[in-house]
Design a protein around this motif. Structure first.
Motif, mmCIF file in Angstrom:
data_model
loop_
_atom_site.group_PDB
_atom_site.id
_atom_site.type_symbol
_atom_site.label_atom_id
_atom_site.label_comp_id
_atom_site.label_asym_id
_atom_site.label_seq_id
_atom_site.Cartn_x
_atom_site.Cartn_y
_atom_site.Cartn_z
ATOM 1 N N SER A 7 1.187 -1.226 -0.201
ATOM 2 C CA SER A 7 -0.427 0.237 -0.218
ATOM 3 C C SER A 7 0.985 1.228 0.175
ATOM 4 O O SER A 7 1.551 1.029 -0.334
ATOM 5 C CB SER A 7 -1.128 -0.259 1.296
ATOM 6 N N GLY A 8 -0.043 2.633 -0.252
ATOM 7 C CA GLY A 8 1.117 3.602 -0.092
ATOM 8 C C GLY A 8 1.097 4.455 -1.312
ATOM 9 O O GLY A 8 1.510 5.491 -1.050
ATOM 10 N N LEU A 18 7.080 9.568 -1.234
ATOM 11 C CA LEU A 18 5.519 8.524 -0.145
ATOM 12 C C LEU A 18 6.615 7.717 -0.121
ATOM 13 O O LEU A 18 7.414 7.568 0.523
ATOM 14 C CB LEU A 18 5.561 8.168 -1.571
ATOM 15 N N ARG A 19 5.827 6.880 1.219
ATOM 16 C CA ARG A 19 6.392 6.473 1.968
ATOM 17 C C ARG A 19 5.522 4.604 1.195
ATOM 18 O O ARG A 19 4.029 4.569 1.678
ATOM 19 C CB ARG A 19 6.214 6.452 3.023
ATOM 20 N N LEU A 20 5.709 3.829 0.730
ATOM 21 C CA LEU A 20 5.028 2.306 0.833
ATOM 22 C C LEU A 20 5.490 1.235 1.572
ATOM 23 O O LEU A 20 6.195 1.104 2.491
ATOM 24 C CB LEU A 20 5.902 1.914 -1.084
ATOM 25 N N SER A 21 3.884 0.829 2.089
ATOM 26 C CA SER A 21 4.348 0.061 3.370
ATOM 27 C C SER A 21 3.600 -1.284 2.937
ATOM 28 O O SER A 21 3.150 -1.904 1.563
ATOM 29 C CB SER A 21 3.230 0.008 4.240
ATOM 30 N N TYR A 79 8.794 -1.118 4.842
ATOM 31 C CA TYR A 79 8.757 -0.030 4.763
ATOM 32 C C TYR A 79 9.144 0.260 2.838
ATOM 33 O O TYR A 79 10.660 0.045 3.791
ATOM 34 C CB TYR A 79 8.469 1.149 4.928
ATOM 35 N N GLN A 81 10.477 3.867 2.189
ATOM 36 C CA GLN A 81 10.573 5.820 1.859
ATOM 37 C C GLN A 81 11.508 6.317 1.064
ATOM 38 O O GLN A 81 12.314 6.595 0.760
ATOM 39 C CB GLN A 81 10.917 6.545 3.232
#
Length: 123
Positions: A7-8, A18-21, A79, A81
């Motif tokens: 997500s993200g 953006l930060r992806l998780s 994560y 970043q």
């Protein structure tokens, strides 16, 4: 069965962040490697950043100094970043996991994959 859910993703202008998780579930072992990969239209999948379960990381030259990989063990979440995003970073981003002790950016070495989250960077 290992499950990975990213997500993200989203659309940002160049220079943005953006930060992806990646939420992981299923069986786990003490030694594993997880990472982020991306695939732009018409291109092959490439490694972006990976992390061993002991905390060691490896980042692709193209994103070094801009992207940071980290993990919250309590939440079983990985994560990514992403700062100073560039149009060239536009791609589908995938989370992957491997039961090995190889800090590799080679996507062929990973056993489990998420469905991906789209990142679009406009100039």
């Amino acid at each position: 069965q290992v499950q990975l859910v990213e997500s993200g993703g989203g659309s940002v202008q160049a220079g943005g962040s953006l930060r992806l998780s990646c939420a992981a579930s299923g069986p786990t072992y003490s030694s594993f490697c997880m990472g982020w990969f991306r695939q732009a239209p018409g291109k092959g999948r490439e490694g972006v950043a990976v992390r061993l379960s002991d905390g060691r990381t490896r980042v692709a030259d193209s994103v070094r100094g801009r992207f940071t990989i980290s993990q919250d063990n309590a939440k079983n979440t990985l994560y990514l970043q992403m700062n100073s995003l560039e149009p060239e970073d536009t791609a589908m981003y995938y989370c992957a996991k491997a039961w090995n002790w190889d800090l590799t950016l080679n996507p062929n070495k990973y056993n489990y994959w998420g469905q991906g989250t789209q990142v679009t960077v406009s100039s």
